[in-house]
Motif scaffolding. Structure first.
Motif, PDB file in Angstrom:
ATOM      1  N   MET A 242      -1.975 -12.913 -32.646  1.00 57.92           N
ATOM      2  CA  MET A 242      -2.732 -13.147 -31.421  1.00 57.92           C
ATOM      3  C   MET A 242      -3.269 -14.572 -31.454  1.00 57.92           C
ATOM      4  N   ILE A 243      -3.127 -15.287 -30.320  1.00 62.42           N
ATOM      5  CA  ILE A 243      -3.635 -16.655 -30.202  1.00 62.42           C
ATOM      6  C   ILE A 243      -4.596 -16.732 -29.025  1.00 62.42           C
ATOM      7  N   GLN A 244      -5.733 -17.386 -29.253  1.00 63.29           N
ATOM      8  CA  GLN A 244      -6.684 -17.706 -28.191  1.00 63.29           C
ATOM      9  C   GLN A 244      -6.818 -19.226 -28.133  1.00 63.29           C
ATOM     10  N   VAL A 245      -6.739 -19.789 -26.923  1.00 64.74           N
ATOM     11  CA  VAL A 245      -6.803 -21.240 -26.784  1.00 64.74           C
ATOM     12  C   VAL A 245      -7.306 -21.576 -25.384  1.00 64.74           C
ATOM     13  N   GLY A 246      -7.873 -22.773 -25.223  1.00 69.60           N
ATOM     14  CA  GLY A 246      -8.351 -23.221 -23.919  1.00 69.60           C
ATOM     15  C   GLY A 246      -7.429 -24.249 -23.293  1.00 69.60           C
ATOM     16  N   THR A 247      -7.482 -24.383 -21.979  1.00 69.81           N
ATOM     17  CA  THR A 247      -6.608 -25.343 -21.294  1.00 69.81           C
ATOM     18  C   THR A 247      -7.007 -26.785 -21.566  1.00 69.81           C
ATOM     19  N   ASP A 248      -8.255 -27.012 -21.980  1.00 72.84           N
ATOM     20  CA  ASP A 248      -8.748 -28.374 -22.118  1.00 72.84           C
ATOM     21  C   ASP A 248      -8.765 -28.867 -23.561  1.00 72.84           C
ATOM     22  N   GLU A 249      -7.837 -28.347 -24.354  1.00 77.74           N
ATOM     23  CA  GLU A 249      -7.767 -28.719 -25.769  1.00 77.74           C
ATOM     24  C   GLU A 249      -6.620 -29.670 -26.051  1.00 77.74           C
ATOM     25  N   ILE A 250      -6.869 -30.627 -26.932  1.00 76.11           N
ATOM     26  CA  ILE A 250      -5.790 -31.454 -27.451  1.00 76.11           C
ATOM     27  C   ILE A 250      -4.718 -30.581 -28.102  1.00 76.11           C
ATOM     28  N   LEU A 251      -5.136 -29.478 -28.724  1.00 76.90           N
ATOM     29  CA  LEU A 251      -4.209 -28.604 -29.450  1.00 76.90           C
ATOM     30  C   LEU A 251      -3.582 -27.519 -28.567  1.00 76.90           C
ATOM     31  N   LEU A 252      -3.739 -27.620 -27.251  1.00 82.33           N
ATOM     32  CA  LEU A 252      -3.186 -26.604 -26.358  1.00 82.33           C
ATOM     33  C   LEU A 252      -1.692 -26.397 -26.583  1.00 82.33           C
ATOM     34  N   ASP A 253      -0.920 -27.498 -26.637  1.00 82.50           N
ATOM     35  CA  ASP A 253       0.523 -27.367 -26.789  1.00 82.50           C
ATOM     36  C   ASP A 253       0.927 -26.815 -28.148  1.00 82.50           C
ATOM     37  N   ASP A 254       0.093 -27.004 -29.173  1.00 81.83           N
ATOM     38  CA  ASP A 254       0.370 -26.381 -30.467  1.00 81.83           C
ATOM     39  C   ASP A 254       0.471 -24.874 -30.292  1.00 81.83           C
ATOM     40  N   SER A 255      -0.495 -24.306 -29.567  1.00 81.58           N
ATOM     41  CA  SER A 255      -0.524 -22.854 -29.357  1.00 81.58           C
ATOM     42  C   SER A 255       0.626 -22.383 -28.485  1.00 81.58           C
ATOM     43  N   LEU A 283     -15.686 -18.937 -30.678  1.00 76.97           N
ATOM     44  CA  LEU A 283     -16.716 -18.788 -31.700  1.00 76.97           C
ATOM     45  C   LEU A 283     -18.128 -18.820 -31.124  1.00 76.97           C
ATOM     46  N   LEU A 284     -18.247 -19.084 -29.819  1.00 78.53           N
ATOM     47  CA  LEU A 284     -19.555 -19.106 -29.169  1.00 78.53           C
ATOM     48  C   LEU A 284     -19.854 -17.793 -28.459  1.00 78.53           C
ATOM     49  N   SER A 285     -19.285 -16.704 -28.960  1.00 80.63           N
ATOM     50  CA  SER A 285     -19.592 -15.400 -28.380  1.00 80.63           C
ATOM     51  C   SER A 285     -21.078 -15.131 -28.506  1.00 80.63           C
ATOM     52  N   SER A 286     -21.634 -14.462 -27.514  1.00 75.20           N
ATOM     53  CA  SER A 286     -23.067 -14.212 -27.325  1.00 75.20           C
ATOM     54  C   SER A 286     -23.748 -15.399 -26.652  1.00 75.20           C
ATOM     55  N   ILE A 287     -23.026 -16.528 -26.521  1.00 78.87           N
ATOM     56  CA  ILE A 287     -23.548 -17.684 -25.798  1.00 78.87           C
ATOM     57  C   ILE A 287     -22.802 -17.887 -24.487  1.00 78.87           C
ATOM     58  N   LEU A 288     -21.462 -17.771 -24.546  1.00 81.20           N
ATOM     59  CA  LEU A 288     -20.625 -17.949 -23.368  1.00 81.20           C
ATOM     60  C   LEU A 288     -20.004 -16.635 -22.933  1.00 81.20           C
ATOM     61  N   PRO A 289     -20.014 -16.316 -21.641  1.00 81.36           N
ATOM     62  CA  PRO A 289     -19.319 -15.110 -21.159  1.00 81.36           C
ATOM     63  C   PRO A 289     -17.834 -15.131 -21.498  1.00 81.36           C
ATOM     64  N   ASP A 292     -17.396 -14.239 -25.090  1.00 86.92           N
ATOM     65  CA  ASP A 292     -17.589 -12.795 -25.268  1.00 86.92           C
ATOM     66  C   ASP A 292     -16.317 -12.037 -24.924  1.00 86.92           C
ATOM     67  N   ASP A 293     -15.695 -12.405 -23.800  1.00 86.73           N
ATOM     68  CA  ASP A 293     -14.470 -11.730 -23.372  1.00 86.73           C
ATOM     69  C   ASP A 293     -13.328 -12.014 -24.344  1.00 86.73           C
ATOM     70  N   SER A 294     -13.249 -13.250 -24.804  1.00 81.32           N
ATOM     71  CA  SER A 294     -12.211 -13.628 -25.764  1.00 81.32           C
ATOM     72  C   SER A 294     -12.380 -12.855 -27.067  1.00 81.32           C
ATOM     73  N   GLU A 296     -13.870 -10.032 -27.467  1.00 82.49           N
ATOM     74  CA  GLU A 296     -13.583  -8.619 -27.228  1.00 82.49           C
ATOM     75  C   GLU A 296     -12.083  -8.359 -27.328  1.00 82.49           C
ATOM     76  N   GLU A 297     -11.266  -9.272 -26.813  1.00 87.30           N
ATOM     77  CA  GLU A 297      -9.816  -9.140 -26.941  1.00 87.30           C
ATOM     78  C   GLU A 297      -9.398  -9.156 -28.411  1.00 87.30           C
ATOM     79  N   ILE A 298     -10.021 -10.043 -29.167  1.00 89.89           N
ATOM     80  CA  ILE A 298      -9.711 -10.132 -30.597  1.00 89.89           C
ATOM     81  C   ILE A 298     -10.090  -8.840 -31.306  1.00 89.89           C
ATOM     82  N   CYS A 299     -11.264  -8.313 -30.995  1.00 84.62           N
ATOM     83  CA  CYS A 299     -11.712  -7.065 -31.632  1.00 84.62           C
ATOM     84  C   CYS A 299     -10.768  -5.909 -31.298  1.00 84.62           C
ATOM     85  N   GLN A 300     -10.277  -5.881 -30.079  1.00 83.27           N
ATOM     86  CA  GLN A 300      -9.324  -4.835 -29.696  1.00 83.27           C
ATOM     87  C   GLN A 300      -8.019  -4.984 -30.466  1.00 83.27           C
TER      88      GLN A 300
END
Length: 311
Positions: A242-255, A283-289, A292-294, A296-300
């Protein structure tokens, strides 16, 4: 749509140089002090070093280098996540990632083992991978079954865990159950378009850092070596990822490229690209909605492959 809190946190991260009294963003080059970077990370970690309730930390019995158990209450003692910390291959440790991993462990209700693998430039490839193989082999030696072990990690650690699994496959050592990779660094050639297009958009990775850090990690080896840069690897027979990544990352294309290659090779791969999110936002779960959603996907994903132990 990005949450208001997500926008605010992004602004704070993008302008953290102003809080240090500097007018321009940090630029990393060959003259940048690695020791200072490491100390800066430690200083930040010390400021957020409060462990969540219901989590204990103990030093492991592994004797080759430092590692520690992070154990949430009421977890299954027979199952473990081997956690690969980030830090650009040149920094980071169990100690400065303790709070991050503790929050991860508590949220997913699985104990974690986090370890101090070798860092570049003093110890370039393959030192970190061999350390990772050593501690995974130790887990097997003390009685953990591969089906009860998962790998997880962020940034450099996300790439390192995948490289480790590829090396384990070559060595014909039984693989862990699955992999969670958060914003993994998986291309030491820095050839992805996002390395250029997101250069001034990514608020987290300093300008020039990706090229310098990956060069230190690669050392005198070919950066296209599939073990060094997993985007060039044969993923046939690899465990689910499973991979989680944001659109605004330098490493986006790596993922994106890693996920595409793994899918072509028949791997059970899932990737979620989060709109307008930044490096390792999960890694900012409990700070960013969104985090939190990301998470939750990992926990599932962890529950499906580790806790419920499907095939």
């Amino acid at each position: 749509m990005t949450s208001l809190r997500g926008k605010l946190v992004r602004i704070l991260i993008a302008n953290k140089h102003l809080l240090k009294g500097k007018l321009k963003r940090e630029v990393i080059d060959s003259s940048t002090s690695i020791e200072k970077l490491r100390n800066d990370i430690k200083t930040v970690a010390e400021k957020i070093s409060k462990l969540p309730r219901g989590v204990k930390v103990t030093t492991s019995e592994f004797d080759k280098f430092y590692s520690e158990w992070i154990i949430p209450e009421n977890c299954d003692e027979n199952k473990v996540i081997l956690y690969f910390h980030g830090g650009g291959f040149i920094a980071g440790s169990s100690e400065d990632h303790r709070t991050i991993v503790a929050n991860f462990a508590k949220r997913c209700q699985v104990k974690c083992l986090v370890f101090n693998y070798s860092l570049a430039p003093e110890k370039p490839f393959p030192a970190a991978i061999m350390d990772s193989i050593d501690i995974y082999s130790w887990l097997l030696e003390i009685g953990y079954c591969p089906k009860n072990i998962m790998f997880a990690g962020e940034s450099a650690g996300g790439g390192l865990e995948i490289s480790t699994v590829l090396m384990l496959k070559e060595m014909k050592i039984r693989l862990p159950k699955a992999i969670v990779a958060i914003s993994p660094c998986a291309d030491m050639t820095c050839s992805g378009k996002s390395n250029t297009t997101k250069k001034y958009i990514d608020p987290c990775i300093p300008i020039g850092a990706n090229e310098i850090y990956t060069d230190y990690y690669t050392g005198n080896h070919d950066p296209k070596d599939p073990i060094i840069s997993p985007i060039f690897a044969d993923f046939t027979g690899i465990c689910p990822i499973m991979i989680q990544v944001g659109t605004d990352e330098i490493l986006l294309d790596d993922s994106i490229r890693l996920a595409k290659k793994a899918e072509e090779d028949g791997v059970d791969i899932s990737i979620h690209v989060w709109e307008r999110m930044f490096h390792c936002f999960t890694l900012l779960s409990s700070i960013l909605p969104e985090a939190d959603d990301s998470m939750e996907e990992i926990c599932q994903f962890i529950s499906k492959h580790l806790l419920y132990n499907i095939n």
